[in-house]
Each structure stands twice: as structure tokens, then as C-alpha cells.
Motif scaffolding. Sequence first.
Motif, PDB file in Angstrom:
ATOM      1  N   ALA A 143      -2.193  22.612 -15.566  1.00 27.67           N
ATOM      2  CA  ALA A 143      -2.850  24.087 -15.884  1.00 27.67           C
ATOM      3  C   ALA A 143      -3.419  24.659 -13.922  1.00 27.67           C
ATOM      4  O   ALA A 143      -3.552  23.463 -13.694  1.00 27.67           O
ATOM      5  N   ILE A 144      -3.367  25.806 -13.712  1.00 27.41           N
ATOM      6  CA  ILE A 144      -4.433  26.184 -12.523  1.00 27.41           C
ATOM      7  C   ILE A 144      -5.581  27.068 -12.868  1.00 27.41           C
ATOM      8  O   ILE A 144      -5.359  27.843 -14.340  1.00 27.41           O
ATOM      9  N   TYR A 145      -6.266  26.556 -12.939  1.00 24.12           N
ATOM     10  CA  TYR A 145      -7.963  27.635 -13.118  1.00 24.12           C
ATOM     11  C   TYR A 145      -8.298  28.549 -12.016  1.00 24.12           C
ATOM     12  O   TYR A 145      -8.309  28.681 -10.675  1.00 24.12           O
ATOM     13  N   ALA A 193      -3.031  24.602 -22.899  1.00 22.94           N
ATOM     14  CA  ALA A 193      -4.084  25.609 -22.915  1.00 22.94           C
ATOM     15  C   ALA A 193      -4.698  25.220 -22.142  1.00 22.94           C
ATOM     16  O   ALA A 193      -5.528  25.140 -21.918  1.00 22.94           O
ATOM     17  N   GLY A 194      -4.886  23.361 -22.406  1.00 20.12           N
ATOM     18  CA  GLY A 194      -5.838  22.788 -21.018  1.00 20.12           C
ATOM     19  C   GLY A 194      -6.677  21.597 -22.104  1.00 20.12           C
ATOM     20  O   GLY A 194      -6.945  21.464 -23.252  1.00 20.12           O
ATOM     21  N   ASN A 195      -7.535  20.803 -21.355  1.00 18.26           N
ATOM     22  CA  ASN A 195      -8.962  19.776 -22.398  1.00 18.26           C
ATOM     23  C   ASN A 195      -9.598  19.862 -21.896  1.00 18.26           C
ATOM     24  O   ASN A 195     -10.426  19.098 -22.430  1.00 18.26           O
ATOM     25  N   ASP A 196      -9.926  21.133 -21.579  1.00 16.31           N
ATOM     26  CA  ASP A 196     -11.501  21.361 -21.452  1.00 16.31           C
ATOM     27  C   ASP A 196     -12.606  22.310 -22.564  1.00 16.31           C
ATOM     28  O   ASP A 196     -11.947  22.979 -22.587  1.00 16.31           O
ATOM     29  N   PRO A 197     -13.029  21.324 -23.580  1.00 11.03           N
ATOM     30  CA  PRO A 197     -13.585  22.853 -24.045  1.00 11.03           C
ATOM     31  C   PRO A 197     -14.869  23.621 -23.412  1.00 11.03           C
ATOM     32  O   PRO A 197     -15.172  24.468 -23.998  1.00 11.03           O
ATOM     33  N   ASP A 198     -14.453  23.090 -22.773  1.00  8.18           N
ATOM     34  CA  ASP A 198     -15.517  24.402 -22.146  1.00  8.18           C
ATOM     35  C   ASP A 198     -15.433  25.155 -20.737  1.00  8.18           C
ATOM     36  O   ASP A 198     -15.699  25.839 -20.966  1.00  8.18           O
ATOM     37  N   GLU A 199     -14.184  25.292 -20.768  1.00  7.96           N
ATOM     38  CA  GLU A 199     -12.849  25.758 -19.998  1.00  7.96           C
ATOM     39  C   GLU A 199     -12.332  26.652 -20.234  1.00  7.96           C
ATOM     40  O   GLU A 199     -12.547  27.147 -21.970  1.00  7.96           O
ATOM     41  N   GLU A 200     -12.288  28.183 -19.611  1.00  3.82           N
ATOM     42  CA  GLU A 200     -11.374  28.987 -21.198  1.00  3.82           C
ATOM     43  C   GLU A 200     -10.334  28.501 -20.519  1.00  3.82           C
ATOM     44  O   GLU A 200      -9.307  27.711 -19.483  1.00  3.82           O
ATOM     45  N   VAL A 201      -8.828  29.443 -21.154  1.00  4.10           N
ATOM     46  CA  VAL A 201      -7.250  28.576 -20.862  1.00  4.10           C
ATOM     47  C   VAL A 201      -6.906  29.301 -19.522  1.00  4.10           C
ATOM     48  O   VAL A 201      -7.814  30.199 -18.676  1.00  4.10           O
ATOM     49  N   PRO A 202      -6.110  28.575 -18.611  1.00  2.00           N
ATOM     50  CA  PRO A 202      -5.875  28.466 -17.458  1.00  2.00           C
ATOM     51  C   PRO A 202      -4.512  29.012 -17.505  1.00  2.00           C
ATOM     52  O   PRO A 202      -3.860  29.537 -18.524  1.00  2.00           O
ATOM     53  N   TYR A 203      -4.389  29.477 -16.607  1.00  2.00           N
ATOM     54  CA  TYR A 203      -3.192  30.009 -15.174  1.00  2.00           C
ATOM     55  C   TYR A 203      -1.814  28.604 -15.767  1.00  2.00           C
ATOM     56  O   TYR A 203      -2.144  27.890 -15.331  1.00  2.00           O
ATOM     57  N   PRO A 204      -0.314  29.152 -16.725  1.00  2.00           N
ATOM     58  CA  PRO A 204      -0.215  30.347 -17.341  1.00  2.00           C
ATOM     59  C   PRO A 204      -1.062  30.577 -18.736  1.00  2.00           C
ATOM     60  O   PRO A 204      -0.084  31.477 -19.144  1.00  2.00           O
ATOM     61  N   GLY A 205      -1.459  29.916 -18.977  1.00  2.00           N
ATOM     62  CA  GLY A 205      -1.186  30.167 -20.223  1.00  2.00           C
ATOM     63  C   GLY A 205      -1.808  31.371 -20.850  1.00  2.00           C
ATOM     64  O   GLY A 205      -1.987  31.962 -22.185  1.00  2.00           O
ATOM     65  N   PRO A 234      -9.101  32.692 -27.051  1.00  2.00           N
ATOM     66  CA  PRO A 234      -8.294  34.320 -27.697  1.00  2.00           C
ATOM     67  C   PRO A 234      -6.577  33.905 -27.395  1.00  2.00           C
ATOM     68  O   PRO A 234      -5.422  34.746 -27.631  1.00  2.00           O
ATOM     69  N   GLU A 235      -6.394  33.394 -26.111  1.00  2.00           N
ATOM     70  CA  GLU A 235      -4.661  33.289 -25.770  1.00  2.00           C
ATOM     71  C   GLU A 235      -4.169  32.140 -25.891  1.00  2.00           C
ATOM     72  O   GLU A 235      -3.574  31.922 -26.395  1.00  2.00           O
ATOM     73  N   VAL A 236      -4.805  31.519 -27.723  1.00  2.00           N
ATOM     74  CA  VAL A 236      -3.879  30.053 -27.691  1.00  2.00           C
ATOM     75  C   VAL A 236      -2.916  30.981 -28.613  1.00  2.00           C
ATOM     76  O   VAL A 236      -3.441  32.081 -29.698  1.00  2.00           O
TER      77      VAL A 236
END
Length: 504
Positions: free
Chosen positions: A175-177, A203-215, A241-243
Amino acid sequence: MATPLTPIPPKPQPAQRNPGPLAVFGAGLAALATAAVIAATPGTALAQDPTYEADNAWVPEQVQAPAAWETTKGKGVTVAVLDTGINDHPFFADKDILPGYSALGTEDGTGWNDTDGHGSAIAAAVLLTAPEATIMPVRIGTGASVLSGGMGDIQFDAVRWAVDNGADVLVVPWAIYGRGFEGDYLEVLQYAIDKGAMIIASAGNDPDEEVPYPGFVPGVVTVTGTDRNGDIWFENTTTGPEVELAAPADSMTAPLPQDSSLGNTDLYADVVGGTSMGSGVAGGVAALTWASHPDLDASNVIQRMIQTAGDGSGNKAEDTGYGLVNADQAVHAEGIEEVAENPLGYPMGEAGASGASPDDEGTDEPTESEAVDESAGPAAGGAEASKESNLSTTIVVAAAVVLIGAAIAVWLVLRGRGRKNAAAGEPGPYNPASSPVQGGYQQPPAMQQQYGGPPMGGSQGYGAPPPPGPQGYSSPPRAQQGFTLPPNGGDQGTPWRPSDPNRQ
């Protein structure tokens, strides 16, 4: 926890009289024949280790892969793992793995140089779900550098190389945030989709973050994680919402690269899973789906996966997508409406925006590793054909020389002792040390290890916590070094569970 592979000590053999010289020589030839058979098929000998599948049996069971295996195991579908490459391990010995490609200028240009372990773990997750899929390792980072702070021309070219050289599915377990990704960041994903491939990202593993690139990019199948109960792992994975789908992301056993230069004494490590592993599992389900419906294009493989996930209703939740991916239903469900375009959209807004199409021959000139692909290919055993055939020949010749020499030496010794014993009226001596020697892989207790973001400027591997900064591998954030079990508390929100049809 990985099971130590300590062989059972051999039982003592009863004393026997000295064999005659012909018997000794015959035994030597028999041993030579056995060694030759094993050497000629090293993958068969090494693949007898069931640890990885046994420790992670809950993973294919959760996504109902065993029911899909009654129809297919993914043969004929090529899954490119865009990560740190791959390396030798007994689990890979009988698998179809191509030489692949390295964007980092390794000597042979292939993807077989994983010094970190993350790429090998994701490739194993794909094969755990689709055992007969073809793996294409594409090495775009080392782990320690985390893509050297971002993607550049060599990484973009590596993605294009993968689809130009036959990748059907691209697994992106990193992931790239941040936001503002334009230009090549979108064009390379559009190119892959326009060429007929599908992209699966964590999708990433931080519940406090938004879905990163490229997700977060339209057209990409973005995967969040579930725990061992099949519930969304809200406290350790990213939702939004991107998941699109969910897949197993809880603690797993992972293979450790067995390159002698790395000094690994263990075969496996227990790791905190993360959506990196989930993206690999989903990549395996994509391979099963496509192998069972080879007439479909990537858009309709995606359509089958999202329409059969979760409760199979085709309804998408705001933060968890269509639900837990279901291999059985993706392979066997009937009545799935076909689509003319990618149901998830396109990175650049519309199909064909990159100017590429599935019929294009590709823009890259053939490379050394590409030439290897053409001469070997999946039907010829992929990497097994190029890596093991020379090794087999060498082992056979060496075994022949050693065993024939040993047989002659034993014959000469026993003939001399036999004559002495005959003169003294005594039987030949019994040597307990001549009983079979313990062998096989012996594994000390498994290391405790986490799949956190590889350190920036620190030591290489998974032992360090994720660094601050714009990007990292998709693994749960950690406050300290080492393997940490998922937290047992915290506000998880409403539990998400698949319906009864998803528990068949």
C-alpha cells in the motif's frame, strides 16, 4: 504454531552375517537407483512436508476452496505476485512457478531473489487456495526499502512486463498512503486492465486510515481481512467504500526463504497475517474462478467473485464490500449475469483509455528472463524446468560417483575381513552405525515474527514495526518489535458474518 519436523529415530536392526561381495555391490546399485530417482524428481521428495497446508487449513476452508477443487485447482491461470520476489522452499518444489522478472537488476533478471520473505509468503497464500495455478514472481522491491519511497519507472515497467508476458491476475500486497496519485500511477493500472488482466490489492491494516493506493483506484478488486471466525477483522484491517471483498487475514504460518545466504534455520514462521495475505488468497480464488470458466474475460471473473461473495445477494455494504469471497460459489454458481465492462469501473474513467487492448503484443523488448519463459513455459514446468533440471543432473552424477565408489570400497573391506574371519572361525562384525541415518528437515521451534511494514533504513525483514511515512506493506500496525497476537478487545462495531449458504 509450526510443527517441528523431527524424524523418528530408526529402530535397531538385528545382527546379520557379512553379506557376500555381490550382495554388497547389488545394495550399492539399489541405493544408487533410489538416489537417482529422488535426484531426478527433487520436487517430489521435498514436497512431502505437509506443515504449511496443515497449519493453514482453516484458510481454504473459510473461503470454501475444497468444494471448488472438485472442479478445478487453478491450472492454466497465471498469477503475478508484485512484491519482493520468491525464494526456494520445500512448499514450492512441486508447484508451477515461472522465472518471473526483477525490476531491481538482479544477475539473472528473474524474480527468484526474495531476501525478505513477504513475496514468498504471498505466493504461498495464492497456492494454498489454488494449488495448480502458475505463479509469476515480479520483484519490484526488497522489503527494506518499501519501493524506495514510491513507485518509479522500473516498477511501472515491471507491471507492464507482467501483463505483456501472460499474467492473468496481478496480486498487489502492499500500500502507498495518500492521495493525488495521477499520471503513471493510474495509467499503469489502466494498461493492465485494458490488456485483459485483473488487479487484486490489499486494503491495508490500519482501521484509522483510508484505503490506500492502489486499493482506492476504480477497477481494482480491493480486499479487506477476516479473522478465523470469518468475521471482518475490524480492529486490524482497513475498511471503506472502496473495499470489494474480504478474505482471511488472521495469524498464519508462512514459509521462510531457504536461500543458504540468508541463514534461516527454520522452515516456517508464525506471522500476523494482514490483508497482504488476504489479497493472495483472493488471487487464488480468482485463479480457481477463471480456470473453471476459461471463456470469460477479466470483467466477468470479477463479476462472478463479487456476485457470489458473502450471502450471495450481490449487495455491497458501505465499508466491507460484497463480503467474504466464496470459491465454491464463484466456480459453481449458475445464473450470474454477464457484463460488457469492468463492474468496478476504470482507473482512467473508461475502457481502452491507455490505448492498449488484449490483442496487443506488448511494448517491451524481450529480456533475458522473458527468453527463459518462452523456452520453459508453464507446460514445461516453469521455474522447475529451468532451476531443477540442471540440479537433478548434477545430483545424479555426483550420487553415482559417490555410491559406486562406496560400494567398491565396502566390498574390498568386507572381502578382506571375511577372509580373516573365516580363518579365525568368527562371524563378521555387526555395526549398529550402519543402520539408516536420520534425515529430513529438522525445524527448531518456529520464530515469532510479524509482517509489519519493512523498516526504512533499518534491518531487512519483518521483525521491525511499520515506519512512519507514506507507504508500507499491508500488515497490522505494531507498537513494538516481534510477533503480537491480535488485540482481544476494542470497539469492533457490528460483527459481520457470512450467511448459511457461505458455510456449506
